[in-house]
Write an enzyme that holds these catalytic residues in place. Structure first.
Site, PDB file in Angstrom:
ATOM      1  N   HIS A   1     137.704   1.223  59.746  1.00 34.72           N
ATOM      2  CA  HIS A   1     139.129   1.537  59.551  1.00 34.72           C
ATOM      3  C   HIS A   1     139.283   2.862  58.782  1.00 34.72           C
ATOM      4  CE1 HIS A   1     140.969  -2.095  61.103  1.00 34.72           C
ATOM      5  NE2 HIS A   1     140.287  -2.891  60.292  1.00 34.72           N
TER       6      HIS A   1
ATOM      7  N   HIS B   1     132.918  -2.963  58.337  1.00 30.70           N
ATOM      8  CA  HIS B   1     134.211  -3.167  59.001  1.00 30.70           C
ATOM      9  C   HIS B   1     135.281  -2.238  58.394  1.00 30.70           C
ATOM     10  CE1 HIS B   1     137.248  -5.758  61.093  1.00 30.70           C
ATOM     11  NE2 HIS B   1     138.014  -5.332  60.105  1.00 30.70           N
ATOM     12  N   GLU B   2     135.415  -2.285  57.084  1.00 29.11           N
ATOM     13  CA  GLU B   2     136.452  -1.453  56.440  1.00 29.11           C
ATOM     14  C   GLU B   2     136.122   0.029  56.571  1.00 29.11           C
ATOM     15  OE1 GLU B   2     139.171  -2.762  55.820  1.00 29.11           O
ATOM     16  OE2 GLU B   2     138.498  -4.853  55.893  1.00 29.11           O
TER      17      GLU B   2
ATOM     18  N   GLU C   1     141.636  -1.817  64.930  1.00 32.30           N
ATOM     19  CA  GLU C   1     140.644  -2.893  64.891  1.00 32.30           C
ATOM     20  C   GLU C   1     139.448  -2.560  65.789  1.00 32.30           C
ATOM     21  OE1 GLU C   1     141.170  -5.116  62.658  1.00 32.30           O
ATOM     22  OE2 GLU C   1     139.717  -6.707  63.115  1.00 32.30           O
TER      23      GLU C   1
END
EC number: 3.4.17.19
Lengths: 489, 489
Positions: free
Chosen positions: A258, A254-255, A284
């Site tokens: 980003h 997830h990170e 997101e």
């Protein structure tokens, strides 16, 4: 030097100072000695005060009046500078100061109230925050919709009405999907012991598998995973739970989504208003498509199952199909941050409706808990058992973040659109993911979206990448198809 | 708010921003991704520009004109603010800019010239630096001594004449001591393999043994050991050499001395001009007394010998006496930073005399290498074999640090004075050190010197702590006595 050049040079320094403040935030969450907290607070206040003075510097307004953009990119730079400057100048200084003070107090009271399961201890200060945010919203909206004005901070150019229409189309289908799934037997979870050191080694491997450039970033542990920075210094944090390796694996992916967005913005935009992800929702969308549509796909989990077997030995599931099911378990729960792909958006819709009602003065703070619990029972079929599992679970409202929650679900909607377009563009995507090769997918996202930074408005950049305006349809089809097959619906 | 209050509040924010810049420097040397270097350069320039604007803000001058100190501490605050402001304002902005540009180029050329052993490639830019520093010195001195004006940056209130008198008294005794020692057989060095991880564990133990507060600091690896920060966030770096454990041990104890000075300043002075070590010389006195008079004492090395035996097994010396001799070996060498207690000061005196001559225009840059090599032969009895072992070994002159070198030896002189007073105050110091207890010594230094920060001028704080004005006598007696006994002179 033209007015445009002067303005860009001034803005560039302001952005560089903002990067420094962000780096201090990273330091605070990862390496700062614990005894330094108060001193750091004072140091942060000093740089925030410098930043505020620059962001409200009257010269910016003067330059904006006469600056002429040399080209289309320059026009986009001016658009971004103007948007932020106009917004900042609309808020009276006294109100900004008061908001900073009250939210600082409110955050502390929220944490204490949550720990003590004592909602009454939090409501008076929340009432103050809501009143101040309504005042701020009125200043920003100048007669228009308060809540739309707040959305501008996080998702410029998107209205509450558009979001509500999208969410209203999703909600009954999600409630139905959730109910159908939870009538089926739950798949097995992983079992075993997962040493933190091995998890951190795998974290670095996974981040690189997803295209993260370790020469322009680093990965550390923190209590809450986050990514920070832009351009050539974009850092990730993650966490490890020695009983649950998925926590670290999917936080990391997830990170990484980003972080890759920030690393992949065209370096010609470095330290300019265009050199960042364009909105919270689009940001997101990158973390979610990395984590879910790619990272939790059957193809990629097949590769991951083998890698985890090599790294940890027996992990308690017999084969790649069972592993895929474990990585996509849907289970009842109260907490948004622990929710799966199906239920997550329902958590967001609940908050979106409640915070819009608060801002519209259609809901009073004293009635908030009852409204939360009623809605939760309606959508999740379970009664909230205590405030920390309900209205006190998130920090956002205590710190004045109204208009932020919906961007999480918008990110999922955008990710759904991008994923459909990506599948069209790369027919053999699954064959690549099945051998741990994400370069086709991440390269497509870089070329079609990430490199643009804030060059195009949020909906525009999604439209350019996918060829169509974003709708909830691709996400809903993806969810119904994926979980329908997984749970035999 | 009085003018004094306004001035202090403004200065406090400037100091907080300076701490932030220092923290970025730490980040750069320890954790920054290597690909971030250029971007970081731009971020650093942005905060340096903010700092420069604040340091030359005309309001500071206006406040200084009318501010009245509320008490003696306030008077000391004003003294420090005035000293720095007056100095900053004396340097024309164009000269400051030019110096920053030229020294940035010169540092690169110095590194390249040192690597290539090509002094001719460095001299033209050094000539420029010297000319600009002379110009700066003339602006600062306003008719007085150029070099004295430069000393003010590093050792306020100390003149070149005072330093020269001290150094002249030391030099013949040091040359004689060095010669006598080197006629004797060299003691055995340590041997063995020292894993970096074990060294880092011992580093943390040693720092705490010397009173470093790990809740307000941290220790990391870096290419060059340093300590940075003030008050409640003071960080140390160290390095490890798996063949030579003393490198890490004594770098760590040295930096712990610097760091404890900063940690131990009265917290009432936090983020004010008094909340730092008062001068380079006094700072160095703390690192040196920790490293040498305490850390290399027979008593402490007895404890350390046992600890290293436990940590590493056989380290190649049979007993604590041999270990003590190994920790205090005097060996021929060209490099200042590798020099022992006896020879170190001779390296400094050489540089002090040459840089004074350069600033007085009594020595030309073209004659510098010959002057260096002549002096080295005279004091060390060896001909310099290559520029990297001679005039190109230190970065200081390339970056415009003239007046800095003598503070290293002044630190040793001050450490000698403090050590003599400490021995008077704590008759059973050796018994404490022999069991690894430095709390008597470090507590005495904290109470008598460190807590004052910049409250008193450098010579004054030494005088207050020791009861007498500083002289070279205690240092020379300590060196002659210690090394006389060690080498049987």
């Amino acid at each position: 030097m033209t007015a445009y050049d002067d303005l860009l040079a001034f803005t560039r320094d302001t952005i560089a100072l903002g990067e420094i403040a962000g780096r201090l935030g990273w330091d605070q969450e990862t390496v700062m000695p614990r005894g330094a907290a108060d001193q750091r607070g004072e140091e942060m206040a000093a740089i925030e005060s410098v930043l505020h003075a620059r962001r409200t510097d009257p010269r910016v307004g003067e330059w904006l009046e006469v600056a002429e953009a040399p080209d289309e990119v320059g026009a986009a730079q001016l658009r971004e500078i103007r948007r932020v400057y106009d917004r900042t100048m609309k808020i009276p200084a006294a109100l900004a100061t008061k908001l900073a003070q009250v939210t600082s107090v409110a955050q502390g009271k929220w944490a204490a109230a949550r720990a003590a399961e004592d909602i009454a201890a939090f409501l008076p200060v929340l009432q103050e925050v809501v009143a101040l945010k309504r005042e701020e919203g009125a200043a920003l909206a100048a007669g228009g919709s308060l809540y739309d004005a707040m959305l501008e901070d996080y998702e410029p150019g998107t209205s509450a009405a558009e979001i509500a229409a999208t969410f209203d189309a999703m909600r009954p289908r999600l409630v139905a999907l959730r109910s159908a799934i939870l009538e089926k037997p739950a798949p097995a979870a992983l079992s075993g012991y997962y040493p933190a050191e091995t998890q951190m080694r795998m974290t670095r491997e996974l981040a690189e598998v997803f295209g993260y450039d370790m020469t322009r970033g680093r990965i550390d542990k923190a209590v809450h995973p986050f990514s920070s920075g832009s351009g050539n210094d974009v850092r990730i944090t993650t966490r490890t739970d020695e009983d649950d390796p998925f926590n670290c694996v999917y936080s990391t992916i997830h990170e990484t989504g980003h972080a890759c967005y920030e690393q992949n913005v065209d370096l010609a935009y470095l330290l300019t208003p265009l050199g960042r992800g364009v909105s919270m929702g689009v940001h997101e969308s990158q973390s979610r498509i990395f984590e879910n549509q790619l990272g939790r796909s059957r193809a990629f989990t097949g590769w991951l199952f083998d890698r985890m077997g090599e790294a940890y030995g027996d992990i308690g599931v017999p084969d790649a199909d069972a592993f895929y099911a474990a990585a996509n378990r849907v289970h009842p729960g109260f907490i948004r941050t622990e929710a799966d792909e199906v239920q997550y958006n329902l958590h967001i819709m609940l908050r979106f409706d409640l915070e819009r009602a608060l801002m519209a003065n259609d809901l009073q703070v004293g009635d908030l808990e009852a409204a939360w619990n009623d809605r939760f029972l309606a959508d999740f079929g379970t009664a909230v058992d205590k405030p920390s599992n309900g209205v006190l679970q998130d920090v956002h409202w205590s710190v004045g973040l109204f208009g932020y929650f919906p961007t999480y679900a918008l990110g999922n909607v955008y990710a759904g659109c991008l994923h459909a377009a990506l599948r069209q563009a790369l027919p053999d995507l699954d064959a690549q993911l099945a051998v741990g090769d994400t370069s086709g997918a991440t390269g497509w996202l870089k070329d079609n979206l990430q490199r643009h930074g804030a060059r195009y408005a949020p909906r525009e950049v999604i439209t350019r990448a996918t060829g169509a305006a974003p709708t909830e349809a691709p996400l809903m089809e993806y969810l119904e198809s994926k979980f329908g097959a997984l749970y035999g619906l």
